[in-house]
Design a protein around this motif. Structure first.
Motif, PDB file in Angstrom:
ATOM      1  N   GLU A  80       0.827  -1.210   0.000  1.00  0.00           N
ATOM      2  CA  GLU A  80       0.000   0.000   0.000  1.00  0.00           C
ATOM      3  C   GLU A  80       0.861   1.259   0.000  1.00  0.00           C
ATOM      4  N   ILE A  81       1.903   1.250   0.827  1.00  0.00           N
ATOM      5  CA  ILE A  81       2.799   2.419   0.886  1.00  0.00           C
ATOM      6  C   ILE A  81       3.483   2.622  -0.455  1.00  0.00           C
ATOM      7  N   ALA A  82       3.967   1.540  -1.045  1.00  0.00           N
ATOM      8  CA  ALA A  82       4.676   1.629  -2.326  1.00  0.00           C
ATOM      9  C   ALA A  82       3.774   2.187  -3.428  1.00  0.00           C
ATOM     10  N   LYS A  83       2.486   1.805  -3.402  1.00  0.00           N
ATOM     11  CA  LYS A  83       1.535   2.343  -4.392  1.00  0.00           C
ATOM     12  C   LYS A  83       1.368   3.839  -4.216  1.00  0.00           C
ATOM     13  N   LYS A 103      10.200  -8.084  -3.422  1.00  0.00           N
ATOM     14  CA  LYS A 103       9.874  -8.772  -4.675  1.00  0.00           C
ATOM     15  C   LYS A 103       8.363  -8.827  -4.882  1.00  0.00           C
ATOM     16  N   TYR A 104       7.626  -9.062  -3.786  1.00  0.00           N
ATOM     17  CA  TYR A 104       6.167  -9.099  -3.892  1.00  0.00           C
ATOM     18  C   TYR A 104       5.626  -7.728  -4.299  1.00  0.00           C
ATOM     19  N   VAL A 105       6.163  -6.668  -3.681  1.00  0.00           N
ATOM     20  CA  VAL A 105       5.734  -5.304  -4.005  1.00  0.00           C
ATOM     21  C   VAL A 105       5.982  -5.001  -5.483  1.00  0.00           C
ATOM     22  N   ALA A 106       7.157  -5.347  -5.983  1.00  0.00           N
ATOM     23  CA  ALA A 106       7.501  -5.082  -7.384  1.00  0.00           C
ATOM     24  C   ALA A 106       6.555  -5.818  -8.329  1.00  0.00           C
ATOM     25  N   LYS A 107       6.255  -7.072  -7.987  1.00  0.00           N
ATOM     26  CA  LYS A 107       5.343  -7.847  -8.829  1.00  0.00           C
ATOM     27  C   LYS A 107       3.942  -7.249  -8.806  1.00  0.00           C
ATOM     28  N   SER A 108       3.488  -6.822  -7.623  1.00  0.00           N
ATOM     29  CA  SER A 108       2.145  -6.249  -7.496  1.00  0.00           C
ATOM     30  C   SER A 108       2.019  -4.942  -8.273  1.00  0.00           C
ATOM     31  N   LEU A 109       3.089  -4.134  -8.258  1.00  0.00           N
ATOM     32  CA  LEU A 109       3.059  -2.836  -8.933  1.00  0.00           C
ATOM     33  C   LEU A 109       3.508  -2.914 -10.386  1.00  0.00           C
ATOM     34  N   LYS A 110       3.934  -4.127 -10.799  1.00  0.00           N
ATOM     35  CA  LYS A 110       4.429  -4.340 -12.172  1.00  0.00           C
ATOM     36  C   LYS A 110       5.604  -3.416 -12.499  1.00  0.00           C
ATOM     37  N   ILE A 111       6.517  -3.326 -11.553  1.00  0.00           N
ATOM     38  CA  ILE A 111       7.733  -2.532 -11.750  1.00  0.00           C
ATOM     39  C   ILE A 111       8.937  -3.456 -11.571  1.00  0.00           C
ATOM     40  N   PRO A 112      10.084  -3.085 -12.128  1.00  0.00           N
ATOM     41  CA  PRO A 112      11.252  -3.971 -12.030  1.00  0.00           C
ATOM     42  C   PRO A 112      11.858  -3.987 -10.641  1.00  0.00           C
TER      43      PRO A 112
END
Length: 380
Positions: A80-83, A103-112
């Motif tokens: 949520e914070i990363a979004k 890694k989970y955050v990157a996958k959720s946000l579709k960022i590298p």
């Protein structure tokens, strides 16, 4: 760019990884980027304390490294914070809890996501049930599994890159040594360290500064002290740092009969580190487990020559006796220390040092990481 750095280790914990991350954060911010640290809680930091751009998640001491921590919650909160921060890239700095969250955050946000591989775990297997539980093959599988789906890996040295390639890691690997914040080492300290430590100005002082633990091989330096005491009048070894093997090393110094020539001073405050390097006549490290070895280049940056264990990275860094020498065995270490000290106090030539400082500066480090980020984002 909005950059999220995910790490289990950050200040106030004292380690090379924490220093590397803070250096990276400052360098990237100086280049105009926004950097956000996602890390563990720490008992030295109040939950009410405001830390700009630092987000801490509930954690516990790690079972074999009680001064290191792992998170037990925060996966969805971190996402949520990363979004909200609109991150452009995730940079993980650990293969454990916060690394997997990153890694989970990157996958959720579709960022590298890219990763810095700091630790040569095969050198640390003795910490888990004295090496009876985990074997090198487990490290290989673990590293390969974690790095799967990352877009690139930062290796602090060629040794790290070669090791990862031997594991079968297929991701692009960039060798980017951590830089040094020269300003932090040049901060003035008004006190007189030699006077504080009860040392005369002419006393030959060798310094080793690190976490006090088995893999740093400080006992190798202690074993050389009886012979060094005979060869170099009034020599003193300063052991700076704290860690699980402090009591063991103190007992070893006593059993070797060199307690009067060895001073264990504990952890050194950040603002005094540069002064300790400058106070010493020589910096010595017998560690053979370093992926890079920030203390080596910190000592060099203050003009202090070094005697360190030979390896791919150190042999390139100390490619002339003007900077320092490397050794491969106990006798060679002893002789190189004696040779330097008998030559008399001498710092690195300022003109030669200036050439090295540009190569190892935090600015150069930040620029190389920035370029790697841009390449990865463009290819994502």
């Amino acid at each position: 760019m909005n950059i999220g750095i995910f790490t289990d280790t950050y200040f106030p914990q004292i380690s090379g990884v924490a220093t590397s991350i803070q250096t990276l954060k400052n360098s990237l911010e100086n280049l105009g980027h926004s950097v956000f640290i996602f890390t563990t809680t720490d008992p030295k930091i109040s939950q009410e304390e405001f830390e700009p751009n630092i987000f801490r998640f509930g954690s516990l001491p790690f079972v074999s490294f009680t001064d290191r921590r792992v998170v037990y919650r925060g996966l969805f909160h971190a996402t949520e914070i990363a979004k909200e921060l609109n991150l452009d890239i995730v940079h993980t700095q650990t293969e454990f809890s916060m690394g997997w969250i990153g890694k989970y955050v990157a996958k959720s946000l579709k960022i590298p996501v890219i990763h810095t591989y700091h630790t040569m775990y095969e050198d640390y297997l003795h910490y888990v049930l004295n090496g009876h539980l985990l074997k090198p093959v487990h490290v290989k599988r673990f590293a390969r599994a974690f790095l799967h789906h990352t877009k690139g890996v930062v290796a602090p040295s060629l040794r790290v890159k070669t090791t990862l390639q031997s594991y079968g890691v297929k991701q692009p690997i960039e060798i980017i040594p951590t830089g040094i914040e020269l300003s932090s080492l040049s901060e003035s300290y008004s006190g007189d360290l030699r006077k504080e430590l009860g040392l005369a100005e002419q006393t030959p002082v060798i310094l080793t500064l690190s976490r006090i633990s088995m893999e740093k091989k400080i006992s190798r330096i202690l074993e050389a002290m009886p012979k060094l005491v005979e060869s170099v009048k009034n020599i003193v070894l300063i052991v700076a740092g704290d860690g699980p093997d402090l009591k063991t090393l103190k007992n070893e110094a006593e059993s070797l009969g060199v307690s009067d020539s060895v001073k264990f001073i504990g952890a050194v405050p950040h603002e005094k580190v540069g002064s300790y390097y400058r106070m010493a006549d020589l910096f010595v490290s017998a560690s053979d487990t370093e992926a890079q070895g920030l203390t080596y280049i910190e000592a060099m940056a203050t003009g202090t020559k070094c005697v360190v264990f030979s390896g791919e990275y150190t042999d390139r860094l100390f490619n002339t006796p003007e900077y320092g020498r490397t050794f491969t065995d106990h006798e060679e270490m002893y002789q190189e220390i004696v040779d330097y000290l008998q030559e008399g106090p001498g710092k690195i030539n300022p003109e030669l040092l200036e050439e090295k400082l540009e190569e190892i500066s935090a600015d150069t480090f930040g620029e190389k990481i920035e370029k790697f980020y841009q390449t990865v984002i463009e290819e994502n």
